[in-house]
Structures are given as structure tokens and as C-alpha cells.
Scaffold this motif. Structure first.
Motif, PDB file in Angstrom:
ATOM      1  N   SER A  46      29.101  27.781  26.481  1.00 29.95           N
ATOM      2  CA  SER A  46      27.804  28.383  26.183  1.00 29.95           C
ATOM      3  C   SER A  46      27.050  27.485  25.220  1.00 29.95           C
ATOM      4  O   SER A  46      25.824  27.432  25.234  1.00 29.95           O
ATOM      5  CB  SER A  46      27.999  29.771  25.591  1.00 29.95           C
ATOM      6  N   CYS A  47      27.791  26.756  24.388  1.00 35.52           N
ATOM      7  CA  CYS A  47      27.157  25.844  23.431  1.00 35.52           C
ATOM      8  C   CYS A  47      26.558  24.662  24.182  1.00 35.52           C
ATOM      9  O   CYS A  47      25.529  24.116  23.814  1.00 35.52           O
ATOM     10  CB  CYS A  47      28.225  25.462  22.424  1.00 35.52           C
ATOM     11  N   ASP A  79      25.453  24.884  27.326  1.00 38.18           N
ATOM     12  CA  ASP A  79      24.324  25.391  28.109  1.00 38.18           C
ATOM     13  C   ASP A  79      23.083  25.666  27.261  1.00 38.18           C
ATOM     14  O   ASP A  79      21.988  25.802  27.790  1.00 38.18           O
ATOM     15  CB  ASP A  79      24.721  26.691  28.829  1.00 38.18           C
ATOM     16  N   SER A  80      23.281  25.783  25.933  1.00 35.62           N
ATOM     17  CA  SER A  80      22.158  26.233  25.096  1.00 35.62           C
ATOM     18  C   SER A  80      21.045  25.191  25.111  1.00 35.62           C
ATOM     19  O   SER A  80      21.270  23.996  25.284  1.00 35.62           O
ATOM     20  CB  SER A  80      22.635  26.486  23.671  1.00 35.62           C
ATOM     21  N   GLU A  81      19.804  25.683  24.896  1.00 36.66           N
ATOM     22  CA  GLU A  81      18.645  24.769  24.957  1.00 36.66           C
ATOM     23  C   GLU A  81      18.599  23.873  23.722  1.00 36.66           C
ATOM     24  O   GLU A  81      17.997  22.809  23.738  1.00 36.66           O
ATOM     25  CB  GLU A  81      17.346  25.576  25.009  1.00 36.66           C
ATOM     26  N   ASN A  82      19.198  24.345  22.664  1.00 32.61           N
ATOM     27  CA  ASN A  82      19.140  23.651  21.392  1.00 32.61           C
ATOM     28  C   ASN A  82      20.012  22.399  21.435  1.00 32.61           C
ATOM     29  O   ASN A  82      21.205  22.452  21.191  1.00 32.61           O
ATOM     30  CB  ASN A  82      19.633  24.617  20.314  1.00 32.61           C
ATOM     31  N   SER A 136      25.793  30.104  13.438  1.00 32.08           N
ATOM     32  CA  SER A 136      25.312  29.749  14.776  1.00 32.08           C
ATOM     33  C   SER A 136      25.993  30.619  15.831  1.00 32.08           C
ATOM     34  O   SER A 136      25.402  30.923  16.869  1.00 32.08           O
ATOM     35  CB  SER A 136      25.544  28.278  15.049  1.00 32.08           C
ATOM     36  N   ASP A 174      24.218  32.903  18.591  1.00 30.06           N
ATOM     37  CA  ASP A 174      24.653  32.947  19.989  1.00 30.06           C
ATOM     38  C   ASP A 174      24.901  34.387  20.432  1.00 30.06           C
ATOM     39  O   ASP A 174      24.459  34.821  21.496  1.00 30.06           O
ATOM     40  CB  ASP A 174      25.932  32.104  20.122  1.00 30.06           C
ATOM     41  N   SER A 206      21.817  36.299  21.135  1.00 33.20           N
ATOM     42  CA  SER A 206      21.170  36.013  22.426  1.00 33.20           C
ATOM     43  C   SER A 206      21.945  36.674  23.558  1.00 33.20           C
ATOM     44  O   SER A 206      21.367  37.098  24.560  1.00 33.20           O
ATOM     45  CB  SER A 206      21.034  34.508  22.643  1.00 33.20           C
TER      46      SER A 206
END
Lengths: 498, 498
Positions: free
Chosen positions: A332-333, A335-338, B437, B441, B444
Motif C-alpha cells: 500500500s506504501c 501504491d500511495s500517490e505520495n 504515516s 494510511d 485513507s
């Protein structure tokens, strides 16, 4: 729903045509033709559905041909029983013994040997126990006179059925004797209800139990002798497969993260299926538990003894799952936009990739240990490799930290840093740092897997890997030259990196 | 194993006594007495085991009394069937119709209404279909002469049994018609094997099917009328319960992390059980799927219509599980030895606690939405609250970032920072930043849950919360005063924080 829609649309269309049919009187548009067209549409939809279903079934068969073999085995066992009883004269028809043999085969025949044995034992024990109990109750009831007979029988059925039903809620009973409890209730009620006299009952019980034993023996023989599928072996293979998937996902995820320039060719890219392999690990708990339960009952087979510590596989599974949770967080990290800026990613990529590839090497080596049932000679070395890579990663994070505090840097470097300090902020570094710390977390979880696998190796008394091979490995470590051995690529990869 | 140990220790003790017995000749130490003592030990062990087992069973019963009620219901249904057939004259004994009625009740009676209906349908449809097919095959076989009869019957049993067994591997069939396929094989083989002539077979089939229908109807009536347990309601309650657990774990974990001074009193501390509530969410996939499958078959009950969108609960479950994975990562991050220095923790604690409590408020509000089947009027507000808390947290991380680059700070602050800059390094801040963080996550992922719940609310046409209540809430938001409403504490808590 789809079916209903089809019908409705068919109706609408028919009405439209009905309006049009007043104009032309050709018989093709008459009501018969309309119904014919409607039926044709319906049939086409049905055929399409059936076709899709068959296609799916075909895929399942191609994917695992053993499932097809299992079905043929089941069909065979049933045919044998059916024909034996069909060709022999049956005095009582369906109500007689044939029924119990056929029923036993249908109900008891399972995919794996362990499951079949478990169901057979349950059936035989449940029937015998219930038979004797019901016999006793019947005897007491018949002594107490016509008035109390139904009372005693009713009360005993109520009590025992309630108790047996309740026992199925207790986890330890549920896991092993669920089917037995069902058969117990069934047999007890049947015998208690039967209007037979006690002496006739005895002969009947004898016949019935022997029929059931013949049925279960046939099932066990067929599952064990024709292409047997052992629950133990399946559990073993599942564990290996899950480890490989875990290693693949871990390596693939990190590689994908650091490959934003598309350096990997499309053909080299990991397909989604491989990246998401860890999801299988997340969902395999129930399967593992039932397999381990069945495996306990199986005789020695292949390379496994009767007392192979199957329960230990559950512990390994749990530690793998804990690792998979972290990979989920990693994914998920990714995939994140950030996203971190490119130059920081580049800076960190080597260390991170090293940790991920070393970690997945450890997992692959563990998978090999389990696959070959031999203690690995290189696992300690690989774990050390992983730890040192983790140490490097931690140092790299530290150095990033110094990048963030320009005071120190200005003294040592001058040109580059000035530009850097103005741009680097904690928030920018954060995505990579989180990825890194997740990698560190994963490596510590991998050490748990190593521990559980070592326990397995000790309890199951795995042999050491062939001594000469170990020596060769040791020699390679000392010389640090690439090895030419092909059969041990995994270890060698790690050695080359060293 | 424990049993075996007991025996061994019993034996050892006997040998010791045996050595001693040469000195004294009192009959108490003779072999009879020794065996008696050994038996007593054995019996004591057995009694202890049974006692423990009964204790466990009692706990299960106390924990969920509905299980006990289910057992009594099962016992009752079985007693009714048994007595009806026991008191009526039975010409064929166990082989007759009584058997099929009793067997149907034993096999079909399940814990939830949906499961009972599903099994009943499977049984009736499977039996009918197989009966007709077998009837046809029987007819063809009897026409083809004595020589071909066994061949045709054997081939048809083999083909159909294999096909039906294979169909049980197809997931869509497995989920709904597993039992039906089993019954199909069973009935087909039984009828095919039976030596009856076709005309007699017809009468028999009629009797049998009607007996089965009577049995299933009895089961369905008993499960539906006496303290019914609806699969749909169970799924609904499970979803609510899991949400509450998720909210509890999330809040508890973060609170525990920031409470190193032991400020919370022991009685206030979250017991481990509450903190680990999210583990239930991780493992509830299989249960949810089978419940949703059964719920589709249930008639309208309680506040649910027949076409309630049960499949949507699976989506909600999936989004909750994805959130639980992150909480798992959060938990491992809290357990890790690598802790941030106290003053950084203190600095971050308020923002982090705000995010976690706002997040868990959102989850609790969602749980309430589902529980009451009413669209929440405050959910948008709560989500906004959560987002703004997340924004604050991100700002706080940014400000930490500036703490790390002393150049800027030296201009603005002077005394404190000098000491600070010398001690703060990225590695020290890291644990808290990672926790933060992960919280971001999680928030979200919570928005995904919000989306799935909103979908449910739309599809199932949840009503709006009572208008006056909504207005009151709005008024409270405007005035920002603590509310006295007790029935809506959760929303109020969030409002107070605003």
C-alpha cells in the motif's frame, strides 16, 4: 436476474413485432414464429451460459489434473460398489445393505487420504457407539412396558441429540469429530425409532456395521492406491509454495517501486499475479488447519513418517502470515500517490534492493529446506547477509538524516549540498524512509519464520545437507568467487553478492 | 500425550513402591492395592479431563446461550419425527420411510434459518433431479436386455458420479450446491442399483420425496418459529461488532503507545483482548461469505427485506480487513524496541491521538449507521474532522522536519533549539513518524469503508436519521457546546472535540 431480463426484453420485442405484424401477413412473423424466435433467444442465452460454465470447469481441470483424477476415482469406487450389489440378488431392495455400502462410499470418499480416513473413522466409531447405546436404551424401554416405551425413547433421543449437537460447537470436537457426531445422532435415532425386537436388532446391527466397514475399506484402498493425494504432502507443498510466493512478492514489490524509469523491459516486469502472491498467504489459515488435522491420521508416505510434526507447519504458516501483513503494508506504501523525489529514490534504491533480495533469498532457502527436508548449510550465512544489509540500510537512513541537517554538511561538502538542503524536507524523504523501515520490520519477521522452520527441522530430524556440498560452499565463501554450480543457484546468488 | 505421561508416572511410582514393599508386609502395599492405586490415578486423570471438557462446554454455552437453544431445537425436531414414526405402525422398519424423515431432520437442521433452507433446497432438488434421471436410465437399461443392463447402469453411475464430484470443485457450485451434488450422487446410485421394477420404483420415489419434503418443512418451521437465528442478522451483527472492535483496537493501540508514563490507571488500561480485537476482523472472511450465501435465501425478517443487499456486506468486510492489516502494522510498530525519545513523543502525542480518536469515531459512526439502518447525518462532518486532524498531523511532521534543519530554526528560536538540534536525528524521529504515516494510511483506508457503507445505505435505501435530531446536531455544531443527549454519545464526543 439476467435470465429474467432476457425474458422481459423478449416480451417487449414480441410486442413491437406484434404491432408490425398487422402490416405483413407472411407466416414468418406470425405468433408461432415469434415464439420460436423468443425460444431461440432464450436457448442461445442458456447455451452461452452453459458454455461459459463448461469452459470454467475445463480451466479448473487443466490447472490441477489431480482433481479430475479424484473424480474418476470417486466414480470408479461408486461403480464398483453399485455393480457388486446390482449383480448380486438383493432381497430387500434399496432398504437393504446395498444402501449402506453405497451411502458410505458417496459420503466418505474425499479428496485426500487423510480426509477419507478421518471420515471413515468418524463413521465407523459414530455408528458403533450410537448402535450400542441405542441397543441399551431399546432394551430398557422394552422392559418398562408399552406405556413408558415411547416416553423413554423420546427422552433419550432428545437428550442425546441435543448433547451431540452441542458438542459440535466445541472447537476441538468440531475439528475432528464433527461428522462423527452427526452420524451418532443419525444412527441413534434410527435404531431407537426402529420397531424391531432386540434380537433381530442385533443381527441387523452386525450386518450394517460390517457393510459400513467394507465401504470405508474400499474408499481408503482406492484413495491410497490410485494416484493418492496425501493431506500431509499437500500441506507441505502449500507451505513451500506460499514461501516462494512471499519471496516473489517481496522482491517484486520493491523492484517495482524503484523502477520508475521503466528500465525493466515489459517482459521482465512482474505481472500483478506474482506481486500479489502474498494474498494467498493471508487467506490460507483454514486450509492449513484442516490439512494438518487430516495429515495426523495418514500413514507414513513418501518422505514423511507417521509422526511427522504437522502441527509445526501451522506455526510456520502463522509466522508467514505475520510477514505477509507487513508486505501488505509495503504494497500500500508503494501504491500511495505520495512519492519521494527521484534522486532520493536513486540514492536509497541499492540498499533497499539489497535488503529485499537478501530477505527473499532467506525465504527461498527456507522453502528449499522444507522442500528437500534437509537442514540448510547456508541459512545462517544468508541470515547474516540479510542482517548486514539491514544494517547498511539503517546507516543509509542515518546518512539521510545528516543530509537533512545542513550545518554538519556545509563543513564537509560545499557545492552540491547547498542545492540539496534547500529542497530536502522530511516530508519528501518520508515515503522512502517508511518503505525502508517496513523492510527492516519484514526482515525481523523473516527471522521468526527462520526460527519456526528450524524448530521443524529439529523436531522432524532433518538431515544435514551433504557434507561435501557444505564444504564447497564454505570454500566459496572464503574465496569469494562465483560458483559454477547450477543446482544451488539461490545460495550462489547470495554468495556472489557478498 | 498427557494421558500417556500419567500412565508412565503411575508405573514409576509403582516400582518405587515395589522396592519399598519388601520391607513392610502390610496388605495395603500388595499388588492388588498397587493396581487399585494405579487405576485410581488413571480414573482421577480421566475425571479431570472430562471435567475440563465439561467446563469448556459450559463456558461456550454461557457465552452464547443461543447455541444451547439451537441444540434443544434440534433435539426437539428429532424427537417429534422419531415419535411420530415410532408410534405409527411401521411395516418396513428402519428401511422404510421413517428412515428418510429422520435422516432428513438430522442432516438438514442447521444453526441458522438460511443454512437450513439452503440444505433443504439442496436435498429436495438433488433428490428429485437424480430420481428422474435414474428413472430414465433404469428404463433404458431394462429395455436393453439382461446382458447390457449392468453395463449401462455402471457406465451411467460412473459418468454422473464423476461429473457431480467434479462440479463440487467449481467455486460457484461449491458455495451453493455442494450438498445438493452429494445428494444427487447418492440418490442416483441408490435408485440405479435398486433391483425394483420401474412401476414399483415410481411409487417408491413418490413416497420418498414426500417424506423428505415433510422432514425439511418440519426443520424449516422449527428453525423459523422457535427463537430463530437468521444468517442475515448474524452477518449484520458480525459486521457491526467487527467495526467496533476495529475502532477499539485503533484507539487503544495509539493510546497505549503514547502512555509510557503510566498516566492511565490500571483499571482504565485497555486489556490485551480489546487491543487485539482487529485480529477477529482478519479471520472473518470465510464466515462472512457463507453467511451472505445463506442470507440470500432467507425471507424478510426483522428490519431486513428479502432482497437486502447482503453481498455488499462482503465488500464492507473486505475494506475492514484492509484497514485491519494496517492496524497490524501499527501494532508491530508499537511493540518494536526502537522507541522515540520522550519529548518527541510528547510533541506528537496530541495530534496522533486526535487522528486516532477521530478515525475511530468515524468507524463507530459507521457501525451505528449499520446497526440502526439509518443514514448518519453526522458522518460527513466526522470524516471532515478526521481529514483535518490528518492535515494537522501532516503539518506537525513538516514542523518536525524544520526541527531537523537547524539553519532555519536558529533564526527564529535560540535557547531551546541549540540543545535540541544536537540531539534530534532522523533515526530518533523515525518511530513516531512511521506511526503517524501509518495513521494517515489507516485514515485513507477508513474512507474506503465509508464509501462501501454509503453504497450499502443507498442500495438498501436506508432512511435519513430523524430530521429534528439532525437539526439539533447542526445547532450543536454551530454553538459548539457540549450536548446533554446521552443516546448519541459518540457523535457528541466528536462535537466536543471540534
Amino acid at each position: 436476474m439476467a435470465h429474467q431480463e432476457k425474458e422481459t426484453s423478449g416480451l417487449e420485442w414480441r410486442i413491437t413485432l406484434g404491432d408490425g405484424s398487422s402490416k405483413s401477413l407472411v407466416p414468418e412473423t406470425g405468433p408461432v414464429s415469434r415464439i420460436w424466435m423468443w425460444l431461440k433467444g432464450l436457448m442461445a442465452g442458456l447455451v452461452l451460459k452453459v458454455w461459459k460454465f463448461l469452459n470454467k470447469a475445463w480451466d479448473i481441470g487443466v490447472e490441477d489434473p489431480r482433481k479430475v483424477i479424484h473424480c474418476l476415482k470417486a466414480g470408479m469406487a461408486l461403480t464398483v460398489v453399485s455393480l457388486v450389489y446390482f449383480t448380486r440378488p438383493l432381497y430387500e431392495g434399496v432398504g437393504g445393505n446395498a444402501m449402506w455400502a453405497v451411502m458410505t462410499v458417496v459420503v466418505v470418499f474425499e479428496n485426500t487420504v487423510g480426509a477419507t480416513i478421518s471420515k471413515s473413522l468418524n463413521r465407523v466409531i459414530g455408528t458403533t457407539l450410537a448402535g450400542f447405546l441405542a441397543f441399551g436404551v431399546h432394551w430398557v424401554a422394552s422392559l418398562s412396558g408399552q406405556k413408558f416405551e415411547p416416553l423413554i425413547i423420546g427422552a433419550s433421543v432428545f437428550l442425546l441429540a441435543s448433547a451431540a449437537t452441542f458438542s459440535r460447537f466445541i472447537p476441538s470436537v468440531k475439528a475432528r469429530f464433527d461428522y462423527g457426531a452427526l452420524i451418532f445422532i443419525l444412527t441413534f435415532s434410527l435404531v431407537a425409532v426402529s420397531g424391531y425386537r432386540v434380537d433381530k436388532l442385533f443381527a441387523l446391527a452386525h450386518q450394517r456395521i460390517s457393510t459400513i466397514i467394507i465401504g470405508t475399506c474400499l474408499c481408503i484402498l482406492v484413495t491410497m492406491l490410485i494416484c493418492p493425494i496425501w493431506a500431509g504432502q499437500e500441506l507441505h507443498a502449500l507451505t513451500c509454495r506460499n514461501m516462494d510466493k512471499l519471496a516473489g512478492s517481496l522482491e517484486g514489490c520493491v523492484e517495482e517501486y524503484f523502477d520508475n524509469n521503466g528500465e525493466l523491459e515489459d517482459s521482465d516486469k512482474h505481472p500483478d499475479k506474482k506481486l500479489l502472491g502474498y494474498k494467498c498467504v493471508l487467506n490460507s489459515k483454514t486450509t492449513e488447519e484442516s490439512m494438518a488435522n487430516f495429515a495426523r491420521l495418514e500413514p507414513a508416505h513418501g518422505r514423511f513418517n507417521f509422526k511427522h510434526p504437522w502441527q509445526q507447519y501451522l506455526k510456520i504458516g502463522a509466522s508467514m502470515r505475520s510477514c505477509a501483513y507487513s508486505i501488505e503494508a509495503l504494497n500500500s506504501c508503494i501504491d500511495s500517490e505520495n512519492q519521494a523525489p527521484e534522486f532520493i529514490k536513486k540514492r536509497m534504491s541499492n540498499v533497499c534492493l539489497k535488503v529485499s533480495s537478501n530477505s527473499s533469498c532467506v525465504i527461498k532457502e527456507l522453502a528449499k529446506t522444507i522442500k528437500t527436508l534437509k537442514k540448510s548449510s547456508s541459512i545462517d550465512f544468508l541470515v547474516e547477509e540479510m542482517s548486514s544489509a539491514v544494517q547498511d540500510l539503517q546507516n543509509e537512513i542515518k546518512s539521510l538524516s545528516s543530509l537533512l541537517s545542513p550545518a554538519e554538511l556545509l563543513l564537509s561538502e560545499s557545492k552540491e549540498t547547498e542545492k540539496t538542503t534547500s529542497t530536502i524536507h522530511l516530508l519528501e524523504v518520508l515515503p522512502v524512509v517508511i518503505l525502508a523501515s517496513l523492510l527492516i520490520d519484514i526482515s525481523s519477521r523473516i527471522q521468526d519464520i527462520v526460527k519456526t522452520v528450524e524448530e521443524l527441522a529439529n523436531v522432524a530430524e532433518f538431515k544435514e545437507e551433504a557434507d561435501d556440498k557444505a564444504k564447497q560452499n564454505q570454500a566459496n565463501i572464503n574465496r569469494i568467487v562465483p560458483s559454477q554450480q547450477n543446482d544451488d543457484q539461490q545460495t550462489m546468488k547470495a554468495l556472489e553478492r557478498a
